[in-house]
Motif scaffolding. Structure first.
Motif, PDB file in Angstrom:
ATOM      1  N   LEU A   1       7.350  12.310   5.372  1.00  0.00           N
ATOM      2  CA  LEU A   1       8.316  11.767   5.530  1.00  0.00           C
ATOM      3  C   LEU A   1       8.008  10.820   6.745  1.00  0.00           C
ATOM      4  O   LEU A   1       7.613  11.159   8.014  1.00  0.00           O
ATOM      5  CB  LEU A   1       9.445  12.856   6.429  1.00  0.00           C
ATOM      6  CG  LEU A   1      10.692  12.201   6.959  1.00  0.00           C
ATOM      7  CD1 LEU A   1      11.478  11.376   5.679  1.00  0.00           C
ATOM      8  CD2 LEU A   1      11.564  13.560   7.422  1.00  0.00           C
ATOM      9  N   ALA A   2       7.968   9.464   6.247  1.00  0.00           N
ATOM     10  CA  ALA A   2       7.158   8.627   7.247  1.00  0.00           C
ATOM     11  C   ALA A   2       8.113   7.393   7.460  1.00  0.00           C
ATOM     12  O   ALA A   2       9.059   7.058   6.506  1.00  0.00           O
ATOM     13  CB  ALA A   2       5.819   8.201   6.583  1.00  0.00           C
TER      14      ALA A   2
ATOM     15  N   ILE B   1      11.107  10.274   0.267  1.00  0.00           N
ATOM     16  CA  ILE B   1      11.556   9.028  -0.443  1.00  0.00           C
ATOM     17  C   ILE B   1      11.941   8.235   0.729  1.00  0.00           C
ATOM     18  O   ILE B   1      12.713   8.446   1.564  1.00  0.00           O
ATOM     19  CB  ILE B   1      12.644   9.030  -1.529  1.00  0.00           C
ATOM     20  CG1 ILE B   1      12.273  10.107  -2.612  1.00  0.00           C
ATOM     21  CG2 ILE B   1      12.929   7.568  -1.954  1.00  0.00           C
ATOM     22  CD1 ILE B   1      11.182   9.506  -3.669  1.00  0.00           C
ATOM     23  N   GLY B   2      11.428   7.094   0.708  1.00  0.00           N
ATOM     24  CA  GLY B   2      11.919   6.031   2.054  1.00  0.00           C
ATOM     25  C   GLY B   2      12.397   4.779   1.181  1.00  0.00           C
ATOM     26  O   GLY B   2      12.287   4.237   0.027  1.00  0.00           O
TER      27      GLY B   2
ATOM     28  N   GLY C   1      13.309  13.716   3.374  1.00  0.00           N
ATOM     29  CA  GLY C   1      12.406  14.641   3.285  1.00  0.00           C
ATOM     30  C   GLY C   1      12.631  15.220   1.788  1.00  0.00           C
ATOM     31  O   GLY C   1      13.430  15.046   0.885  1.00  0.00           O
ATOM     32  N   ARG C   2      11.787  15.999   1.390  1.00  0.00           N
ATOM     33  CA  ARG C   2      11.581  16.633   0.015  1.00  0.00           C
ATOM     34  C   ARG C   2      12.813  17.409  -0.298  1.00  0.00           C
ATOM     35  O   ARG C   2      13.311  17.204  -1.437  1.00  0.00           O
ATOM     36  CB  ARG C   2      10.446  17.689  -0.114  1.00  0.00           C
ATOM     37  CG  ARG C   2       9.237  17.022   0.398  1.00  0.00           C
ATOM     38  CD  ARG C   2       7.862  17.919   0.458  1.00  0.00           C
ATOM     39  NE  ARG C   2       6.728  17.337   0.860  1.00  0.00           N
ATOM     40  CZ  ARG C   2       5.807  18.314   1.155  1.00  0.00           C
ATOM     41  NH1 ARG C   2       5.614  19.453   0.937  1.00  0.00           N
ATOM     42  NH2 ARG C   2       4.585  17.581   1.758  1.00  0.00           N
ATOM     43  N   SER C   3      13.498  18.406   0.506  1.00  0.00           N
ATOM     44  CA  SER C   3      14.630  19.015   0.084  1.00  0.00           C
ATOM     45  C   SER C   3      15.956  18.104   0.534  1.00  0.00           C
ATOM     46  O   SER C   3      16.994  18.645   0.206  1.00  0.00           O
ATOM     47  CB  SER C   3      14.533  20.519   0.930  1.00  0.00           C
ATOM     48  OG  SER C   3      14.730  20.171   2.459  1.00  0.00           O
TER      49      SER C   3
ATOM     50  N   THR D   1      16.069  13.758   7.594  1.00  0.00           N
ATOM     51  CA  THR D   1      16.125  12.121   7.387  1.00  0.00           C
ATOM     52  C   THR D   1      15.920  11.466   8.505  1.00  0.00           C
ATOM     53  O   THR D   1      15.988  11.946   9.727  1.00  0.00           O
ATOM     54  CB  THR D   1      17.505  11.812   6.953  1.00  0.00           C
ATOM     55  OG1 THR D   1      18.513  12.298   8.081  1.00  0.00           O
ATOM     56  CG2 THR D   1      18.060  12.518   5.804  1.00  0.00           C
ATOM     57  N   LYS D   2      15.551  10.136   8.428  1.00  0.00           N
ATOM     58  CA  LYS D   2      15.246   9.355   9.464  1.00  0.00           C
ATOM     59  C   LYS D   2      15.989   7.808   9.258  1.00  0.00           C
ATOM     60  O   LYS D   2      15.888   7.436   7.879  1.00  0.00           O
ATOM     61  CB  LYS D   2      13.993   9.021   9.373  1.00  0.00           C
ATOM     62  CG  LYS D   2      13.217  10.251  10.188  1.00  0.00           C
ATOM     63  CD  LYS D   2      11.785   9.785  10.195  1.00  0.00           C
ATOM     64  CE  LYS D   2      10.686  10.880  10.715  1.00  0.00           C
ATOM     65  NZ  LYS D   2      10.966  11.318  12.253  1.00  0.00           N
ATOM     66  N   HIS D   3      16.463   7.387   9.861  1.00  0.00           N
ATOM     67  CA  HIS D   3      17.136   6.023   9.859  1.00  0.00           C
ATOM     68  C   HIS D   3      16.787   4.958  10.868  1.00  0.00           C
ATOM     69  O   HIS D   3      16.634   5.444  11.980  1.00  0.00           O
ATOM     70  CB  HIS D   3      18.871   6.209   9.786  1.00  0.00           C
ATOM     71  CG  HIS D   3      19.240   6.953   8.847  1.00  0.00           C
ATOM     72  ND1 HIS D   3      19.352   8.370   8.792  1.00  0.00           N
ATOM     73  CD2 HIS D   3      19.979   6.646   7.675  1.00  0.00           C
ATOM     74  CE1 HIS D   3      19.651   8.881   7.618  1.00  0.00           C
ATOM     75  NE2 HIS D   3      20.284   7.730   6.900  1.00  0.00           N
TER      76      HIS D   3
END
Length: 121
Positions: free
Chosen positions: A101-102, A33-34, A51-53, A57-59
């Motif tokens: 995860l994009a 989810i983004g 990510g799924r679990s 994460t990315k910020h």
């Protein structure tokens, strides 16, 4: 699959706000989810992704240290905790769902309707 973003509102600079993205449909935990945002007369920009679990994460650099993305797969919900808000954070915030995860919007297949965050100075 439907995504419903909520939690936006009018706050003052320095305040905190938590956005929620609730998903309906199956296999929520199979998707990343983004969060993206779009300010008036500006292009949509990446904010954060998880990510799924929830392990990865990315910020975006512009929100690192102030925003935190998290998820609760038992509730089919992703959160964006925003603190130390600035007027430049004012935008419509959208959540979206992807198999990856994009950080680019083109990788996301499903989008919510958006929730408006307004930060006054």
């Amino acid at each position: 699959v439907q995504l419903q973003a909520s939690g936006g509102g009018l706050v003052q600079a320095g305040d905190s706000l938590r956005l929620s993205c609730a998903a309906s449909g199956r296999s929520f935990s199979s998707y990343a989810i983004g969060w993206f945002r779009q300010a008036p007369e500006k292009e949509r920009e990446f904010v954060a992704a998880i990510g799924r679990s929830g392990t990865y994460t990315k910020h975006a650099d512009s929100v690192k240290g102030r925003f935190t993305i998290s998820r609760d797969n038992t509730k089919n919900t992703v959160y964006l905790q925003m603190s130390s808000l600035k007027p430049e954070d004012t935008a419509v915030y959208y959540c979206a769902m992807s198999g990856f995860l994009a950080i680019v919007a083109e990788r996301y297949d499903y989008w919510g309707q958006g929730t408006l965050v307004t930060v006054s100075s």
